[in-house]
Design an enzyme around this catalytic site. Structure first.
Site, short mmCIF file in Angstrom:
data_model
loop_
_atom_site.label_atom_id
_atom_site.label_comp_id
_atom_site.label_asym_id
_atom_site.label_seq_id
_atom_site.Cartn_x
_atom_site.Cartn_y
_atom_site.Cartn_z
N CYS A 86 0.84 -1.19 0.00
CA CYS A 86 0.00 0.00 0.00
C CYS A 86 0.88 1.25 0.00
CB CYS A 86 -0.99 -0.06 1.17
SG CYS A 86 -2.40 1.06 0.98
N HIS A 195 -3.36 -5.79 1.06
CA HIS A 195 -2.66 -6.00 2.33
C HIS A 195 -2.58 -7.48 2.70
CE1 HIS A 195 -2.37 -1.81 3.92
NE2 HIS A 195 -3.37 -1.60 3.07
N GLU A 197 -0.69 -8.81 4.88
CA GLU A 197 -0.48 -8.94 6.33
C GLU A 197 -1.79 -8.92 7.10
OE1 GLU A 197 -0.83 -4.48 5.92
OE2 GLU A 197 -0.33 -6.21 4.67
#
Length: 230
Positions: A86, A195, A197
């Site tokens: 991002c 994302h 994660e």
């Protein structure tokens, strides 16, 4: 394997990245601040999402000049593994470590929801645990995530297999050719708007991001003569 998670003023996904490494592959991981001038101990560098320096000027435009970025460039050139997520992707493009630019979503709205991605390149340091063509469920959260390159650069990306992820179905931000992530020619530097994660446990809505962290550990172990991922 040693991981660094960079922290700029305004980063807000640094903890997510730290916990993803800790929870998925259990490797040593440190927070490293933007003022650091030595990353030599680290094998992988994660540049997290957020709003570095308040996104003033352009997203990532100020962060590219932080002292730590000289070390990130050095690490990338040495073949170490770098992942920008991002805002981290925006920083890597502003720093010239990846081609292209991230501009305002075509809707002019912040988009925050799950998306399906197609794995277009399963040979990079961060995608080798996937198969080409896999559809994975990863969330997005951005207002300036529309990836842009000119026609000549797009042709080069295609020729060099540097398109890592594309949006499957709906294009949430107007990215050229539905591109959600790209890599450098060597495949050790990857940038993406979604994302991974935030997709490491089913309770989060998806665990499809786990294989990105398993991939880089596998890459490091293969480089250093170990065979297994765990």
């Amino acid at each position: 394997m040693n991981f660094a998670v960079l922290v700029f003023p305004g980063s807000n996904c640094d903890i997510d990245c730290f916990k993803a490494v800790e929870d998925t592959i259990g490797q040593p991981v440190d927070y490293v601040f933007h003022t650091e001038t030595d990353l030599s101990k680290y094998d992988a560098i994660l540049v997290p999402g957020g709003f570095s320096y308040g996104d003033y000027l352009r997203c990532g435009a100020i962060a590219q000049f932080a002292p730590v970025m000289a070390e990130v460039r050095k690490a990338a050139e040495a073949g170490k593994f770098v992942l920008g997520i991002c805002n981290g992707f925006q920083i890597l493009t502003e720093a010239g470590l990846l081609p292209g630019a991230l501009i305002r979503n075509d809707s002019l709205k912040f988009r925050c929801h799950q998306v399906d991605l197609v794995v277009e390149n399963a040979t990079t340091a961060f995608t080798n645990a996937y198969a080409q063509g896999d559809i994975i469920d990863i969330p997005i959260a951005h207002g300036e995530g529309s990836y842009f390159v000119d026609d000549a650069t797009l042709a080069t990306l295609k020729a060099n297999n540097q398109i890592v992820f594309r949006y499957s179905g709906d294009n949430p931000n107007g990215s050229v050719d539905h591109i959600a992530g790209v890599c450098n020619e060597a495949g050790n530097v990857v940038g993406m708007m979604p994302h991974p994660e935030r997709a490491v446990k089913d309770i989060l809505g998806s665990a499809d991001g786990v294989r990105m962290f398993e991939s880089v550990l596998k890459s490091w172990r293969e480089r250093n003569g170990a065979a297994s991922v765990r």
